[in-house]
Design an enzyme around this catalytic site. Structure first.
Site, PDB file in Angstrom:
ATOM      1  N   ASP A 137      -8.573  -6.739  -4.462  1.00 11.11           N
ATOM      2  CA  ASP A 137      -8.148  -5.428  -3.977  1.00 11.11           C
ATOM      3  C   ASP A 137      -8.744  -4.361  -4.896  1.00 11.11           C
ATOM      4  O   ASP A 137      -8.320  -4.206  -6.030  1.00 11.11           O
ATOM      5  CB  ASP A 137      -6.618  -5.360  -3.994  1.00 11.11           C
ATOM      6  CG  ASP A 137      -6.079  -4.057  -3.432  1.00 11.11           C
ATOM      7  OD1 ASP A 137      -6.867  -3.106  -3.225  1.00 11.11           O
ATOM      8  OD2 ASP A 137      -4.861  -3.990  -3.177  1.00 11.11           O
ATOM      9  N   HIS A 167      -7.879  -5.480  -0.127  1.00 11.18           N
ATOM     10  CA  HIS A 167      -6.573  -4.819  -0.030  1.00 11.18           C
ATOM     11  C   HIS A 167      -5.777  -5.305   1.180  1.00 11.18           C
ATOM     12  O   HIS A 167      -4.568  -5.474   1.120  1.00 11.18           O
ATOM     13  CB  HIS A 167      -6.812  -3.309   0.057  1.00 11.18           C
ATOM     14  CG  HIS A 167      -5.564  -2.501   0.167  1.00 11.18           C
ATOM     15  ND1 HIS A 167      -4.608  -2.478  -0.822  1.00 11.18           N
ATOM     16  CD2 HIS A 167      -5.115  -1.675   1.152  1.00 11.18           C
ATOM     17  CE1 HIS A 167      -3.625  -1.676  -0.449  1.00 11.18           C
ATOM     18  NE2 HIS A 167      -3.898  -1.181   0.735  1.00 11.18           N
ATOM     19  N   ASP A 168      -6.468  -5.537   2.293  1.00  6.33           N
ATOM     20  CA  ASP A 168      -5.802  -5.954   3.530  1.00  6.33           C
ATOM     21  C   ASP A 168      -5.134  -7.319   3.437  1.00  6.33           C
ATOM     22  O   ASP A 168      -4.438  -7.725   4.363  1.00  6.33           O
ATOM     23  CB  ASP A 168      -6.803  -5.987   4.689  1.00  6.33           C
ATOM     24  CG  ASP A 168      -6.670  -4.756   5.572  1.00  6.33           C
ATOM     25  OD1 ASP A 168      -5.815  -3.906   5.275  1.00  6.33           O
ATOM     26  OD2 ASP A 168      -7.421  -4.654   6.564  1.00  6.33           O
ATOM     27  N   ARG A 228     -11.478   6.790   9.701  1.00  7.04           N
ATOM     28  CA  ARG A 228     -10.934   5.432   9.760  1.00  7.04           C
ATOM     29  C   ARG A 228     -11.980   4.398   9.320  1.00  7.04           C
ATOM     30  O   ARG A 228     -11.658   3.435   8.629  1.00  7.04           O
ATOM     31  CB  ARG A 228     -10.464   5.142  11.183  1.00  7.04           C
ATOM     32  CG  ARG A 228     -10.100   3.705  11.477  1.00  7.04           C
ATOM     33  CD  ARG A 228      -8.895   3.259  10.688  1.00  7.04           C
ATOM     34  NE  ARG A 228      -8.480   1.925  11.091  1.00  7.04           N
ATOM     35  CZ  ARG A 228      -7.464   1.264  10.548  1.00  7.04           C
ATOM     36  NH1 ARG A 228      -6.777   1.817   9.566  1.00  7.04           N
ATOM     37  NH2 ARG A 228      -7.136   0.063  10.956  1.00  7.04           N
ATOM     38  N   SER A 260       0.832  -1.190   0.000  1.00  7.49           N
ATOM     39  CA  SER A 260       0.000   0.000   0.000  1.00  7.49           C
ATOM     40  C   SER A 260       0.880   1.258   0.000  1.00  7.49           C
ATOM     41  O   SER A 260       1.747   1.385  -0.854  1.00  7.49           O
ATOM     42  CB  SER A 260      -0.946  -0.055   1.202  1.00  7.49           C
ATOM     43  OG  SER A 260      -2.008   0.836   1.040  1.00  7.49           O
TER      44      SER A 260
END
Lengths: 401, 215
Positions: free
Chosen positions: A334, A367-368, A238, A168
């Site tokens: 992602d 993505h994580d 967040r 990232s």
């Protein structure tokens, strides 16, 4: 009158203390003789970098691996985090017997410039005023972060890095490292990243920033001075960002439409659904360890990142005649940094005749995925670093051959 | 491209695929090689071990790529039909296309790219002119299936079959010179060298060609 500080104020004050004197970290301090030249055209001085190391630098100084953290990460990549009490954020990939093994490599992870865990950022003390910088802190870029890291390596006496690894925003730093200092990077491993932040990603970041700025506690960025803390805004930022790190499939598998601690809807705006409760938890725990202004600066740095624009509009020019060997990795689900972004990196590296590997990993974790248990990722990282280690002549690998 | 190319199981006594050994013998020591459709990286490994080459690969299947990268090979996921255009002129000494030509959409364009990117190209492919293929179509009246062409007509990845004769003609049309050509029989042994083309076309089960640009 003696008023007891609120929990929010305690958190804010602890973040300010960590910004200057981070717990469980090494700190390199650079005085007036070594200013950091920023892309914004100003010099930052004095400044400091907080970092952690694992393993031992070999006598030839050829086994250093720099780990670059993502937007909300920090230097605690492989040790218990002093604030959360949880393990390192990349314990899955780093550790004895793991692909990035401290018994082989000298692993360094810094808190990035603009962060709030001991590297100079908006929560740090501005030497001119003795108060936190706030919005007087200059806007920084990914290239500035990498410049600061390069100064740390000079300070540590490390001429070249065996590898630079990150996902990232960390992947952006990896690419910038290879572009800025090709001779100093033997192997580069950018994961789930891109050479520029897309319009959609900038849009998401803007929503997060506006959430922070819309919090009345933000006080024009002067909350440190005015006894406030925009924790609601930061938590919302967040929460929004966290959704982009996951995938619909992953959220559905984890929570579905299940209720949290109840049988049916309450016909209110309580966190009826598990997914709501999860996001609220993510938001609340984030504000315990992160400075709202830092979030503004770091998201801005990602938005400004555009490696092609920095090189006359031709991405390949960023890597012309590079000696670095690359391994680019993306994940199928992602949607923040989708595979075509990685392919663009690979095409540019091909055009630059670079030695490049590229693998897309099938996962529904979004993505994580780069932070999670992905055996295929681990096999690729291990294989790539082993291959590079043989080429570099690292002893345990060449002995094995 | 392992998921769409055939896998000739013709191996020599030490277990190496005969066509890959032939290809590796055509590559100069220390050369820079791009293997298009590199599968699990077997040829790249042979080249690294026996020829000390700087090898790169392109592979369509995810499993193949990940296996290669985990072995430390420099391989990217990509498609010969679309991705060769990204490589600059003269990036490699040799570009290899092993058992993949017949699975490409535009064999001529692929061949032209190979000789733009590399000074030499090495191409191996199954010969559709082999007598067993001709016999099946002529007498049995169905699309041929052989050991190295094991697919039925409706699920084959191969869309552009050619014979050795056809390929020689393509080379003439594109204007490349054939520096070396070998035809292998069903047991992976080279046919005798001085045989005429028609003999190769009839009895060669695979063709392996070393090509270069016409100067």
């Amino acid at each position: 009158m003696n008023v007891k500080p609120t929990q929010s104020e305690l958190v804010r004050d602890q973040i300010v203390r960590d910004a200057d004197n981070p717990r469980d970290s090494n700190v390199a301090r650079f005085g007036a003789d070594k200013p950091l030249k920023l892309d914004a055209g100003v010099e930052l001085s004095p400044f400091q970098i907080a970092y952690t190391t694992y393993g031992t630098l070999n006598t030839e100084r050829t086994n250093a691996v720099l780990i670059c953290h993502a937007l909300t990460g920090d230097q605690h990549v492989n040790n218990v985090h002093p604030v959360t009490g949880k393990g390192g954020w990349w314990d899955s990939l780093i550790g004895p017997g793991k692909p990035i093994d401290p018994e082989r490599y000298f692993i360094i992870c810094t808190n990035v410039l603009g962060g709030c865990m001991g590297t100079t950022g908006p929560a740090s003390t501005n030497p001119a005023t003795g108060k936190p910088w706030g919005l007087d802190f200059p806007v920084i870029t990914i290239r500035d972060m990498v410049r600061a890291q390069a100064m740390l390596l000079d300070h540590l006496g490390i001429e070249t890095l065996f590898a630079v690894v990150g996902g990232s925003m960390g992947g952006m730093q990896v690419l910038q490292w290879a572009a800025s200092y090709p001779e100093r990077v033997f192997a580069a491993l950018p994961i789930a990243t891109a050479t520029r932040h897309s319009a959609q990603n900038i849009a998401f970041h803007e929503v997060g920033r506006q959430a922070i700025m819309a919090d009345p506690e933000w006080k024009g960025g002067r909350y440190h001075l005015e006894g406030a803390n925009p924790r609601r805004g930061l938590a919302v930022a967040r929460m929004g960002a966290h959704i982009t790190y996951l995938s619909d499939a992953a959220l559905h598998r984890k929570f579905g439409r299940n209720f949290q601690n109840r049988e049916k809807a309450t016909f209110s705006f309580d966190a009826d659904f598990q997914v709501e409760s999860y996001l609220r938890h993510q938001g609340i725990s984030f504000v315990e360890r992160f400075d709202a202004n830092s979030y503004l600066y770091l998201t801005r740095a990602m938005d400004y990142f555009d490696l092609a624009a920095d090189n006359g509009g031709v991405l390949a020019n960023a890597f012309r005649d590079t000696p670095t060997r690359f391994c680019v990795v993306s994940f199928t689900s992602d949607w923040l940094f989708p595979t075509p972004e990685s392919r663009a990196i690979v095409h540019a590296l091909n055009a630059a005749k670079a030695r490049v590997s590229f693998a897309e990993i099938v996962t529904d974790k979004g993505h994580d995925a780069f932070l999670l248990d992905e055996p295929e990722l681990f096999a690729i990282v291990r294989g790539f670093l082993d291959g590079a280690g043989k080429a570099r002549g690292l002893p345990w690998l060449s002995a094995k051959k | 491209m392992s998921d769409r190319k055939l896998n000739p199981q013709v191996r020599n006594g030490s277990g190496a695929r005969v066509d890959l050994m032939l290809v590796s013998e055509m590559v100069g020591h220390g050369a820079k090689v791009l293997d298009v459709g590199c599968g699990d990286g077997e040829l790249l490994q042979i080249l690294a071990e026996t020829r000390n080459v700087d090898g790169r690969g392109i592979e369509l299947s995810r499993e193949g790529v990940n296996e290669c990268v985990a072995k430390g090979l420099a391989v990217i996921q990509g498609d010969a039909d679309t991705d060769l255009a990204d490589y600059p002129d003269d990036a490699f000494d040799y570009v290899v296309l092993s058992q993949t030509l017949q699975a490409t959409r535009q064999p001529r364009v692929v061949l032209e790219h190979m000789l733009r990117i590399g000074r030499h190209a090495i191409v191996s492919f199954p010969n559709f002119g082999h007598w067993t293929v001709r016999m099946q179509l002529l007498f049995a009246g169905h699309m041929p299936r052989t050991d190295i062409l094991p697919y039925s007509w409706y699920d084959t990845p191969n869309i552009h079959h050619c014979t050795i004769k056809d390929f020689v003609q393509l080379c003439q049309t594109v204007g490349v010179s054939i520096d070396k050509a070998v035809a292998l029989n069903a047991w992976g042994s080279p046919l005798r060298l001085n045989a005429p083309w028609w003999f190769w076309n009839m009895f060669g089960e695979q063709g392996v060609f070393l090509l270069s640009r016409k100067s």
